[in-house]
Design a protein around this motif. Structure first.
Motif, short mmCIF file in Angstrom:
data_model
loop_
_atom_site.label_atom_id
_atom_site.label_comp_id
_atom_site.label_asym_id
_atom_site.label_seq_id
_atom_site.Cartn_x
_atom_site.Cartn_y
_atom_site.Cartn_z
N GLU A 244 -0.95 9.00 -10.23
CA GLU A 244 -1.27 8.50 -11.71
C GLU A 244 -0.28 7.86 -12.30
O GLU A 244 -0.73 7.08 -12.98
CB GLU A 244 -1.84 9.09 -12.56
N ARG A 245 1.03 8.34 -11.67
CA ARG A 245 1.78 8.06 -13.36
C ARG A 245 1.96 6.02 -12.82
O ARG A 245 2.78 5.51 -13.55
CB ARG A 245 2.84 8.62 -13.45
N ILE B 228 1.27 -1.01 -0.34
CA ILE B 228 -0.52 0.08 -0.16
C ILE B 228 1.25 1.22 0.31
O ILE B 228 1.81 1.58 0.57
CB ILE B 228 -0.86 -0.45 1.01
N ALA B 229 0.41 2.04 -1.15
CA ALA B 229 1.47 3.30 -1.01
C ALA B 229 0.57 4.34 -1.10
O ALA B 229 0.18 4.76 -2.02
CB ALA B 229 2.30 2.88 -2.97
N ILE B 230 0.53 4.96 0.04
CA ILE B 230 0.15 6.72 0.19
C ILE B 230 1.19 7.86 -0.01
O ILE B 230 1.93 7.68 0.26
CB ILE B 230 -0.32 6.01 1.91
N SER B 231 0.65 8.35 -1.07
CA SER B 231 0.95 9.14 -0.99
C SER B 231 2.66 9.63 -1.69
O SER B 231 2.91 10.26 -1.31
CB SER B 231 1.09 10.38 0.26
N SER B 232 2.22 8.69 -2.50
CA SER B 232 4.06 8.13 -2.77
C SER B 232 4.66 8.56 -4.27
O SER B 232 3.85 9.31 -5.18
CB SER B 232 3.85 7.22 -3.60
N PRO B 233 5.43 9.62 -4.25
CA PRO B 233 6.47 9.90 -5.17
C PRO B 233 6.78 9.12 -6.58
O PRO B 233 6.79 7.20 -5.90
CB PRO B 233 7.71 10.25 -4.82
N SER B 234 6.86 9.14 -7.27
CA SER B 234 7.17 7.87 -8.75
C SER B 234 8.80 7.76 -8.89
O SER B 234 8.68 6.71 -8.59
CB SER B 234 6.71 8.22 -9.79
N ASP B 235 9.77 8.50 -8.36
CA ASP B 235 11.02 8.44 -8.43
C ASP B 235 11.80 9.11 -7.97
O ASP B 235 11.16 10.35 -6.83
CB ASP B 235 11.16 7.80 -10.53
N SER B 236 12.93 8.68 -7.88
CA SER B 236 14.36 10.16 -7.64
C SER B 236 13.83 11.49 -7.67
O SER B 236 15.01 12.76 -7.30
CB SER B 236 15.31 9.21 -6.89
N ASP B 237 13.66 10.84 -8.90
CA ASP B 237 14.12 12.36 -10.28
C ASP B 237 12.70 13.30 -9.77
O ASP B 237 13.41 14.78 -9.74
CB ASP B 237 13.61 12.06 -11.50
N PHE B 238 12.06 12.90 -9.41
CA PHE B 238 10.99 13.83 -8.90
C PHE B 238 11.23 14.46 -8.04
O PHE B 238 10.83 15.59 -7.59
CB PHE B 238 9.96 13.03 -9.06
N LEU B 239 11.82 14.05 -7.26
CA LEU B 239 11.98 14.21 -5.44
C LEU B 239 13.03 15.88 -5.72
O LEU B 239 13.10 16.65 -5.31
CB LEU B 239 12.88 12.80 -4.78
N VAL B 240 13.86 15.41 -6.53
CA VAL B 240 15.25 16.05 -7.01
C VAL B 240 14.61 17.62 -7.09
O VAL B 240 14.30 19.51 -6.96
CB VAL B 240 16.20 15.94 -7.43
N ARG B 241 13.88 17.37 -8.38
CA ARG B 241 12.89 18.58 -9.12
C ARG B 241 12.31 19.59 -8.46
O ARG B 241 11.86 20.53 -8.53
CB ARG B 241 12.32 17.94 -10.91
N SER B 242 11.40 18.97 -7.69
CA SER B 242 10.47 19.13 -7.12
C SER B 242 11.05 20.17 -6.11
O SER B 242 10.33 21.28 -5.79
CB SER B 242 9.31 18.40 -6.60
N PHE B 243 11.78 19.61 -5.09
CA PHE B 243 13.17 20.63 -3.98
C PHE B 243 13.13 21.89 -5.42
O PHE B 243 12.82 23.10 -4.08
CB PHE B 243 13.60 19.26 -4.20
N ALA B 244 14.05 21.92 -6.42
CA ALA B 244 14.24 22.69 -7.06
C ALA B 244 13.47 23.42 -6.88
O ALA B 244 13.60 24.95 -6.93
CB ALA B 244 15.48 22.62 -7.81
N ALA B 245 12.39 23.09 -7.91
CA ALA B 245 11.28 24.12 -8.08
C ALA B 245 10.80 24.96 -6.52
O ALA B 245 10.75 26.14 -6.60
CB ALA B 245 10.40 23.48 -8.37
N ALA B 246 10.78 23.93 -6.01
CA ALA B 246 10.57 24.92 -4.54
C ALA B 246 11.08 26.07 -3.67
O ALA B 246 10.52 26.38 -3.62
CB ALA B 246 10.06 23.67 -3.61
N ALA C 209 -0.74 4.23 -14.11
CA ALA C 209 -0.40 3.67 -15.46
C ALA C 209 0.72 2.45 -15.44
O ALA C 209 0.87 1.69 -16.28
CB ALA C 209 0.04 4.66 -15.92
N ALA C 210 2.04 2.73 -15.36
CA ALA C 210 3.33 1.56 -15.57
C ALA C 210 2.81 0.44 -14.68
O ALA C 210 3.06 -0.52 -15.20
CB ALA C 210 3.95 2.73 -14.33
N HIS C 211 2.35 0.33 -13.14
CA HIS C 211 2.03 -1.06 -12.78
C HIS C 211 1.05 -1.98 -13.73
O HIS C 211 0.46 -2.98 -13.03
CB HIS C 211 2.21 -1.02 -11.45
N SER C 212 -0.12 -1.08 -13.35
CA SER C 212 -1.16 -1.72 -14.76
C SER C 212 -0.68 -2.46 -15.72
O SER C 212 -1.32 -3.65 -16.02
CB SER C 212 -2.41 -0.49 -15.39
N ALA C 213 0.48 -2.26 -16.32
CA ALA C 213 1.08 -2.64 -18.16
C ALA C 213 1.19 -4.12 -17.17
O ALA C 213 1.72 -4.91 -17.63
CB ALA C 213 2.09 -2.12 -18.76
#
Length: 303
Positions: A260-261, A182-200, A264-268
């Motif tokens: 949602e990402r 069960i993944a609650i409020s999960s990011p999809s990858d480490s690249d998102f973590l870096v880029r979202s921090f940089a944007a913030a 989509a990935a895991h449904s495949a």
């Protein structure tokens, strides 16, 4: 008035932006410590204290963020005696907190899971909760999960929140044994973590790319393909593992689009073994204690 913590964060972010305007390299150097910061530590709330005090505590050895050694703090709530006598209800559920979080956040879920017969284990990662340390990263979360698996065997389910959900998805894809996650409020990858921090913090594009490179070199020297390896959207879970994603549509920390990402990935890969539950008005933290979420998670674990 803003809290002292928010003022300090705003001041640090301003310093990062100033450094970035001088050069991308300086901006990345100034940003990395802020990106890795785990402070302030989350306190245990009064309503969580009885659950934490009832747990069996122990130390979990972990390698440390740079291989220097350290430990996490483990919490164990054995299944009620009646459940241990019922083989159909036997099993242990692992709970994994997020960045800046702690095991105590799961107190409402611990109550719910034990009420229907499951044993529960959780941990405070290094530099979180009651665990010592000044820094940590995903390798320490994985080491703690592996040690708990060594002690308790295959888990009935793994429940993670935020960064902890992301870490759990990677761990299961790489061999942690469970039949449900069960993944609650999960990011999809480490690249998102870096880029979202940089944007913030307001880093420009060049400084953001420099931060991605510096982060990889500093924490994983000599390793290539870091952002490909640490992507829950790129690596399938093993056959037979069921996945429940839970996310609030107003989450300001990690947007719903990340789950949602993942769906989509895991449904495949997992056919009909993936579900997405969307909530409204719970945000990033309250989602952990909301009755509809507790009921859905408990049902998924038990089903």
């Amino acid at each position: 008035m803003p809290s002292a913590g928010r003022l300090a964060l705003a001041s640090a972010a301003a310093a990062v932006r100033t450094a970035g305007r001088i050069s991308p390299s300086l901006g990345a150097a100034a940003a990395l410590p802020l990106f890795m910061n785990t402070r302030p530590r989350m306190a245990v709330r009064a309503e969580e204290m009885p659950v934490i005090e009832a747990a069996e505590r122990s130390e979990l050895p972990v390698p440390g963020v740079r291989g220097r050694g350290g430990h996490a703090v483990a919490y164990s709530w054995p299944a009620p005696q009646t459940a241990r006598e019922d083989a159909a209800a036997s099993g242990t559920v692992l709970l994994v907190h997020g960045w800046g979080g702690r095991a105590a956040q799961f107190a409402p879920l611990v109550r719910e899971l034990r009420a229907v017969g499951w044993g529960v284990v959780a941990f405070d990662a290094p530099a979180h909760g009651s665990a010592p340390g000044r820094g940590t990263f995903i390798v320490d979360f994985h080491a703690a999960m592996a040690e708990l698996q060594r002690r308790h065997g295959a888990f009935r389910a793994v429940v993670g929140h935020s960064f902890g959900a992301f870490a759990a998805l990677i761990a299961v894809a790489e061999g942690l044994e469970t039949s449900r996650i069960i993944a609650i409020s999960s990011p999809s990858d480490s690249d998102f973590l870096v880029r979202s921090f940089a944007a913030a913090v307001g880093l420009g594009k060049a400084s953001t790319e420099a931060l991605r490179d510096r982060f990889a070199r500093r924490l994983f020297p000599g390793e290539t393909g870091l952002y490909e390896r640490y992507s829950a959207a790129r690596h399938p879970l093993p056959d037979g593992v069921r996945l429940l994603l839970v996310h609030d549509d107003g989450d300001r920390t990690i947007p719903l689009s990340e789950s949602e990402r993942l769906r989509a990935a895991h449904s495949a890969w997992l056919d009909d073994q993936v579900e997405l539950m969307t909530t409204t008005g719970l945000g990033h933290q309250r989602i952990l204690s909301a009755p509809p979420v507790l009921e859905a998670v408990t049902a998924f674990v038990s089903g």
